[in-house]
Design an enzyme around this catalytic site. Structure first.
Site, PDB file in Angstrom:
ATOM      1  N   ASN A 121      -1.791   0.422   0.226  1.00 26.02           N
ATOM      2  CA  ASN A 121      -1.089   1.056  -0.890  1.00 26.02           C
ATOM      3  C   ASN A 121      -1.236   0.274  -2.181  1.00 26.02           C
ATOM      4  OD1 ASN A 121      -0.032   3.037   0.850  1.00 26.02           O
ATOM      5  ND2 ASN A 121       1.644   1.682   1.438  1.00 26.02           N
TER       6      ASN A 121
ATOM      7  N   GLY B 174       3.623  15.552  -0.353  1.00 25.33           N
ATOM      8  CA  GLY B 174       4.023  14.734   0.799  1.00 25.33           C
ATOM      9  C   GLY B 174       3.079  14.913   1.978  1.00 25.33           C
TER      10      GLY B 174
ATOM     11  N   ARG C 283       0.558   2.706  -6.942  1.00 22.41           N
ATOM     12  CA  ARG C 283       0.650   1.270  -6.686  1.00 22.41           C
ATOM     13  C   ARG C 283      -0.699   0.568  -6.814  1.00 22.41           C
ATOM     14  NH1 ARG C 283       4.129   1.997  -1.251  1.00 22.41           N
ATOM     15  NH2 ARG C 283       3.094   4.010  -1.359  1.00 22.41           N
TER      16      ARG C 283
ATOM     17  N   TYR D 289     -35.319 -15.345  -8.240  1.00 21.34           N
ATOM     18  CA  TYR D 289     -34.894 -13.949  -8.211  1.00 21.34           C
ATOM     19  C   TYR D 289     -36.064 -13.103  -7.758  1.00 21.34           C
ATOM     20  CZ  TYR D 289     -33.749  -9.228  -9.474  1.00 21.34           C
ATOM     21  OH  TYR D 289     -33.555  -7.869  -9.417  1.00 21.34           O
TER      22      TYR D 289
ATOM     23  N   ALA E  87      -5.967  12.371   2.781  1.00 22.69           N
ATOM     24  CA  ALA E  87      -6.664  11.594   1.750  1.00 22.69           C
ATOM     25  C   ALA E  87      -6.481  12.214   0.367  1.00 22.69           C
ATOM     26  CB  ALA E  87      -8.156  11.516   2.097  1.00 22.69           C
ATOM     27  N   ALA E  88      -5.377  12.937   0.171  1.00 23.25           N
ATOM     28  CA  ALA E  88      -5.214  13.657  -1.095  1.00 23.25           C
ATOM     29  C   ALA E  88      -4.405  12.891  -2.128  1.00 23.25           C
ATOM     30  CB  ALA E  88      -4.544  15.005  -0.828  1.00 23.25           C
TER      31      ALA E  88
END
Ligand code: UD1
Ligand code: CA
Length: 414
Positions: free
Chosen positions: A230, A80, A16, A335, A10-11
């Site tokens: 991505n 990577g 994109r 509301y 998760a780094a």
């Protein structure tokens, strides 16, 4: 079975996605995508989960500060997926079990599939086992290359594929099980000799095969679990799949959803039997709805809303951080924010709680069996006694309610 530690990648930032926020914090049906991957690991009994963080690490750790069993591992430079896993080497140096590697950007993976992967790895006695998927459109994913006998040879990334390899429909969703020692040995040999100049985890798989170890790939991941996120388009595609799962589960629990395509329900929402959700209802946050309620069309339920049983909410009714007791009815244009509403209260069309005074958010309490006429403004903080009757168009403050002994028959139009 050997102990299993999970590693969740998760780094990475996300070019994109075009975002400032850590990718794994982007929400799928109200929860950050990382939360689903953690859940899947926990459901198969994994107690220790290493989460590799780098881009936006502080944000990620802050958001999961209360989560149990997480070991945070820093990857300062995103070189990577192989490099990311290698960052756990120190933490796992004395661990001799197996390692489940998953991506934080793959929130659709189910525990059922992970269980099949764990079982296959156990019975196959392999050094690594991969769960793969077959997709009609494999674009963007690593392809699984097999020999003429069907034995796995390696994974080739989309950007490194030959035209023939690009036509392969079997892909790598990034759900792997490795023998820990063999994995870290193989990672030492991985080189960034590819188009992206990254250290690929997928190359560790080819490396393990090359050294003569057994690696198995099983087609165990249904296409709807393989989606990696991505881009914003993939985020919305994954959200749609997750929304269908949420709604299917609720329908199995006895909830009627009249028009699933035009209804949105948060993953954290709980809804009781025989409740009907009408079209264009939007439920966001931790919301609990009891039995036999009717919600919508066009209702907006927000975080902290509790509807007990037999509550009716109609068109353009918004409720936030409020408890509506049994039999409350608010059928049109209301509301209710930060309110506690007693049993069998009727809220007339267009009535609202004025909960924000410009500085503070204040609560409104409405006792049992009250009747609030149309177009009333209830100025919080306000406590209306049981049986109060508020006339149409009234603006009620605590003072005006008190003048009438708290049990207000407040029918002055102001
Ligand atoms: C990866 C796989 C690909 C697979 C796809 C499935 C590799 C080389 N490729 O590709 O075979 O089909 O996932 O969705 O593994 N990350 C880090 N540190 C890094 C780089 C990435 O933690 O240095 C994390 C990312 O945050 C992300 C995950 O690893 O959560 C995958 O990285 P990403 O760049 O999205 O890989 P893909 O190109 O999708
Ligand atoms: Ca990805």
């Amino acid at each position: 079975m050997a102990e299993t530690v999970a590693i969740i990648l998760a780094a990475g930032g996300s070019t994109r996605m075009n975002t400032q926020l850590a990718k794994v914090l982007h929400e799928v049906c109200g929860r950050p995508m990382l939360a689903y991957v953690l859940d899947a690991c926990r459901k198969v009994g994994i107690k220790r989960i290493c989460v590799i963080v780098g881009f936006g690490a502080e944000q990620v750790q802050a958001q999961f500060a209360n989560a149990e069993g997480i070991v945070w591992v820093r990857q300062d430079q995103q070189l990577g997926t192989g490099h990311a896993v290698a960052c756990c080497k120190e933490y796992l140096k004395d661990f001799d079990g197996q390692v489940l590697v998953l991506c934080g950007d793959g929130p659709l993976i189910r525990s059922h599939t992970l269980k099949a992967l764990l079982e296959k790895h156990e019975t196959g006695q392999s050094a690594a086992t991969l769960a793969t998927a077959v997709l009609d459109d494999p674009t963007g994913y690593g392809r699984i290359v097999r020999d003429a006998y069907g034995n796995m040879q390696g994974i080739v990334e989309d950007s490194d594929c030959t035209p023939e390899q690009r036509a392969i429909k079997e892909i790598n969703p990034s759900n792997y099980l490795f023998n820990c020692e063999i994995l870290f040995e193989a990672l030492e040999r991985v080189q960034p000799d590819n188009v992206k100049k990254e250290y690929y985890l997928t190359d560790a798989v080819s490396g393990i095969i090359a050294t003569g170890h057994k690696v198995e790939a099983i087609t165990a991941v249904p296409p709807d679990e393989a989606v990696g996120i991505n881009s914003r388009a993939q985020l919305s595609a994954a959200s749609k799949i997750m929304q269908q799962r949420i709604q299917r589960r609720l329908m199995e629990d006895g909830v009627t959803i009249v028009d699933p395509d035009n209804t949105w329900i948060d993953a954290r929402a709980q809804i009781g039997q025989d409740t009907v959700i009408e079209p264009f209802t939007y439920i966001h946050g931790e919301v609990t709805i009891g039995r036999s309620c009717r919600v919508g069309p066009f209702a907006h339920l927000r975080h902290g809303t509790v509807l007990e049983n037999d509550v009716v909410l109609g068109v353009f009714t918004e409720v936030k951080n409020s408890i509506l007791s049994d039999g409350v009815r608010a059928r049109h244009h209301s509301y209710l924010g930060d309110a506690t509403v007693g049993q069998n209260v009727n809220i007339g069309a267009g009535s609202i709680t004025a909960n924000f005074d410009g500085e503070n958010v204040n609560r409104t309490r409405i006792g049992d069996n009250c009747y609030i006429g149309s177009g009333a403004v209830l100025i919080a903080p306000l406590d209306l006694k049981d049986g109060s009757n508020v006339g149409a168009g009234t603006v009620v403050s605590q003072d005006s309610a008190n003048e009438l002994g708290g049990k207000a028959k407040v029918d002055v139009v102001q």
